[in-house]
Design a protein around this motif. Structure first.
Motif, PDB file in Angstrom:
ATOM      1  N   LEU A 189     -80.775 -55.119   6.934  1.00 35.67           N
ATOM      2  CA  LEU A 189     -79.910 -55.022   8.111  1.00 35.67           C
ATOM      3  C   LEU A 189     -80.651 -54.376   9.275  1.00 35.67           C
ATOM      4  CD1 LEU A 189     -76.690 -53.688   6.335  1.00 35.67           C
ATOM      5  CD2 LEU A 189     -77.208 -56.057   6.957  1.00 35.67           C
ATOM      6  N   ASP A 190     -80.228 -54.706  10.501  1.00 36.39           N
ATOM      7  CA  ASP A 190     -80.787 -54.029  11.664  1.00 36.39           C
ATOM      8  C   ASP A 190     -79.810 -52.969  12.146  1.00 36.39           C
ATOM      9  OD1 ASP A 190     -78.755 -55.345  13.054  1.00 36.39           O
ATOM     10  OD2 ASP A 190     -80.080 -56.961  13.701  1.00 36.39           O
ATOM     11  N   ALA A 191     -80.208 -52.227  13.189  1.00 32.83           N
ATOM     12  CA  ALA A 191     -79.394 -51.103  13.661  1.00 32.83           C
ATOM     13  C   ALA A 191     -78.032 -51.544  14.159  1.00 32.83           C
ATOM     14  CB  ALA A 191     -80.143 -50.352  14.772  1.00 32.83           C
ATOM     15  N   ALA A 192     -77.915 -52.799  14.577  1.00 29.65           N
ATOM     16  CA  ALA A 192     -76.641 -53.283  15.109  1.00 29.65           C
ATOM     17  C   ALA A 192     -75.624 -53.581  14.007  1.00 29.65           C
ATOM     18  CB  ALA A 192     -76.869 -54.543  15.945  1.00 29.65           C
ATOM     19  N   THR A 193     -76.070 -53.609  12.764  1.00 26.29           N
ATOM     20  CA  THR A 193     -75.173 -53.911  11.642  1.00 26.29           C
ATOM     21  C   THR A 193     -75.331 -52.836  10.582  1.00 26.29           C
ATOM     22  OG1 THR A 193     -75.600 -56.251  12.077  1.00 26.29           O
ATOM     23  CG2 THR A 193     -74.416 -55.719  10.055  1.00 26.29           C
ATOM     24  N   PRO A 194     -74.689 -51.691  10.742  1.00 26.02           N
ATOM     25  CA  PRO A 194     -74.848 -50.603   9.774  1.00 26.02           C
ATOM     26  C   PRO A 194     -74.211 -50.938   8.430  1.00 26.02           C
ATOM     27  CG  PRO A 194     -73.134 -50.056  11.356  1.00 26.02           C
ATOM     28  CD  PRO A 194     -73.756 -51.340  11.824  1.00 26.02           C
ATOM     29  N   TRP A 195     -74.806 -50.438   7.370  1.00 24.89           N
ATOM     30  CA  TRP A 195     -74.289 -50.693   6.023  1.00 24.89           C
ATOM     31  C   TRP A 195     -72.827 -50.274   5.847  1.00 24.89           C
ATOM     32  CZ3 TRP A 195     -74.785 -53.502   1.888  1.00 24.89           C
ATOM     33  CH2 TRP A 195     -74.162 -53.095   0.706  1.00 24.89           C
ATOM     34  N   PRO A 196     -72.391 -49.106   6.352  1.00 29.17           N
ATOM     35  CA  PRO A 196     -70.986 -48.715   6.145  1.00 29.17           C
ATOM     36  C   PRO A 196     -69.972 -49.717   6.691  1.00 29.17           C
ATOM     37  CG  PRO A 196     -72.264 -46.804   6.820  1.00 29.17           C
ATOM     38  CD  PRO A 196     -73.156 -48.013   6.982  1.00 29.17           C
ATOM     39  N   SER A 197     -70.396 -50.594   7.620  1.00 30.11           N
ATOM     40  CA  SER A 197     -69.446 -51.579   8.151  1.00 30.11           C
ATOM     41  C   SER A 197     -69.021 -52.597   7.090  1.00 30.11           C
ATOM     42  CB  SER A 197     -70.055 -52.313   9.358  1.00 30.11           C
ATOM     43  OG  SER A 197     -71.172 -53.092   8.973  1.00 30.11           O
ATOM     44  N   PHE A 198     -69.767 -52.651   5.968  1.00 30.50           N
ATOM     45  CA  PHE A 198     -69.379 -53.537   4.864  1.00 30.50           C
ATOM     46  C   PHE A 198     -68.438 -52.828   3.882  1.00 30.50           C
ATOM     47  CE2 PHE A 198     -73.352 -55.282   6.385  1.00 30.50           C
ATOM     48  CZ  PHE A 198     -73.144 -56.648   6.349  1.00 30.50           C
ATOM     49  N   LEU A 199     -68.285 -51.508   4.032  1.00 29.92           N
ATOM     50  CA  LEU A 199     -67.566 -50.723   3.022  1.00 29.92           C
ATOM     51  C   LEU A 199     -66.169 -50.284   3.421  1.00 29.92           C
ATOM     52  CD1 LEU A 199     -70.446 -48.354   1.829  1.00 29.92           C
ATOM     53  CD2 LEU A 199     -69.835 -50.624   0.985  1.00 29.92           C
ATOM     54  N   GLY A 200     -65.845 -50.321   4.701  1.00 30.48           N
ATOM     55  CA  GLY A 200     -64.543 -49.791   5.082  1.00 30.48           C
ATOM     56  C   GLY A 200     -64.119 -50.223   6.461  1.00 30.48           C
ATOM     57  N   GLY A 201     -63.098 -49.543   6.951  1.00 24.82           N
ATOM     58  CA  GLY A 201     -62.527 -49.896   8.236  1.00 24.82           C
ATOM     59  C   GLY A 201     -61.432 -50.929   8.069  1.00 24.82           C
ATOM     60  N   PRO A 202     -60.718 -51.234   9.143  1.00 25.06           N
ATOM     61  CA  PRO A 202     -59.612 -52.191   9.055  1.00 25.06           C
ATOM     62  C   PRO A 202     -60.070 -53.597   8.667  1.00 25.06           C
ATOM     63  CG  PRO A 202     -60.070 -51.589  11.343  1.00 25.06           C
ATOM     64  CD  PRO A 202     -60.869 -50.664  10.489  1.00 25.06           C
ATOM     65  N   GLU A 203     -61.294 -53.989   9.077  1.00 25.48           N
ATOM     66  CA  GLU A 203     -61.814 -55.316   8.735  1.00 25.48           C
ATOM     67  C   GLU A 203     -63.278 -55.195   8.334  1.00 25.48           C
ATOM     68  OE1 GLU A 203     -61.127 -58.375  11.602  1.00 25.48           O
ATOM     69  OE2 GLU A 203     -59.086 -57.718  12.031  1.00 25.48           O
ATOM     70  N   PRO A 204     -63.551 -54.842   7.068  1.00 23.16           N
ATOM     71  CA  PRO A 204     -64.951 -54.716   6.629  1.00 23.16           C
ATOM     72  C   PRO A 204     -65.695 -56.043   6.777  1.00 23.16           C
ATOM     73  CG  PRO A 204     -63.426 -53.830   4.980  1.00 23.16           C
ATOM     74  CD  PRO A 204     -62.603 -54.570   5.991  1.00 23.16           C
ATOM     75  N   ARG A 205     -66.969 -55.960   7.107  1.00 21.75           N
ATOM     76  CA  ARG A 205     -67.798 -57.161   7.165  1.00 21.75           C
ATOM     77  C   ARG A 205     -67.930 -57.753   5.758  1.00 21.75           C
ATOM     78  NH1 ARG A 205     -71.370 -57.544  11.727  1.00 21.75           N
ATOM     79  NH2 ARG A 205     -71.205 -55.724  13.094  1.00 21.75           N
ATOM     80  N   THR A 206     -68.193 -59.040   5.699  1.00 22.50           N
ATOM     81  CA  THR A 206     -68.443 -59.678   4.404  1.00 22.50           C
ATOM     82  C   THR A 206     -69.937 -59.942   4.267  1.00 22.50           C
ATOM     83  OG1 THR A 206     -68.037 -61.870   5.350  1.00 22.50           O
ATOM     84  CG2 THR A 206     -66.173 -60.744   4.304  1.00 22.50           C
TER      85      THR A 206
END
Length: 201
Positions: A35-52
């Motif tokens: 991943l690059d800095a624009a796509t942090p790993w935690p964005s896949f783990l939580g939040g209202p709409e986690p990345r896939t």
């Protein structure tokens, strides 16, 4: 040529379990996934709409974890032969074994994932007791996972994204941990609790 059909990505909980089993930091997981800095790993783990996690990226991650260094180098060489040009950082490969040894142990109690990095019996016993104390204190729903890093003898908690996680609830989680976990991190500080266990040996 056969391809992967009807792909369904792992959900956030599955990716969290993978990270807990590996014992990797968020930065290390981001490196593993490319991943690059624009796509942090935690964005896949939580939040209202986690990345896939797309199938190509998941394939890359699992190949990196499954192949030994010689096999991985052959893949990179084939990419070069196909015309790709890239820099290769060996930092992750040098520090990441293909499979952890001994095998981690994990189980789920009261909704919490309990993981011992090296599958140590006394660590799993401490985690089970913590789970019971947390359940009795009515705070188990605030804890996603508890990871005991056997290599550094330190237990860490990952809290759930829950509106009811108040200071009082965190205090009850701390009290449950302090009753029996030998060494744990809480709010950035290291604490000692419980009775030191006898060695597995």
């Amino acid at each position: 040529m056969k391809t992967i059909q009807n792909y369904a990505p792992p959900d956030a909980q599955s990716l969290q379990r993978l990270q807990d089993r590996l014992g990797f930091s968020d930065a290390r997981m981001a490196e593993l996934a490319g991943l690059d800095a624009a796509t942090p790993w935690p964005s896949f783990l939580g939040g209202p709409e986690p990345r896939t996690l797309g199938r190509q990226r998941l394939f890359f991650m699992m190949a990196r974890l499954s192949l030994d260094e010689a096999q991985w180098q052959r893949v990179l060489d084939a990419m070069h032969d196909a015309g790709a040009r890239f820099d290769y950082d060996e930092a992750l490969s040098a520090s990441t074994p293909p499979a952890p040894e001994p095998v981690p142990d994990e189980e789920r109690k009261f909704g919490m994932l309990l993981v011992s990095r090296n599958g140590a019996f006394h660590e799993m016993e401490q985690l089970r007791e913590f789970a019971h104390f947390a359940h009795e204190a009515d705070v188990s729903r605030y804890v996603n996972s508890v990871f005991y890093d056997s290599d550094i003898d330190l237990c860490r908690f990952r809290f759930a994204d829950h509106d009811g996680l108040t200071d009082a609830s965190r205090d009850r989680i701390f009290d449950a941990a302090h009753k029996n976990i030998t060494r744990f991190e809480f709010d950035g500080r290291i604490y000692h609790g419980g009775i030191p266990p006898e060695s597995d040996g």
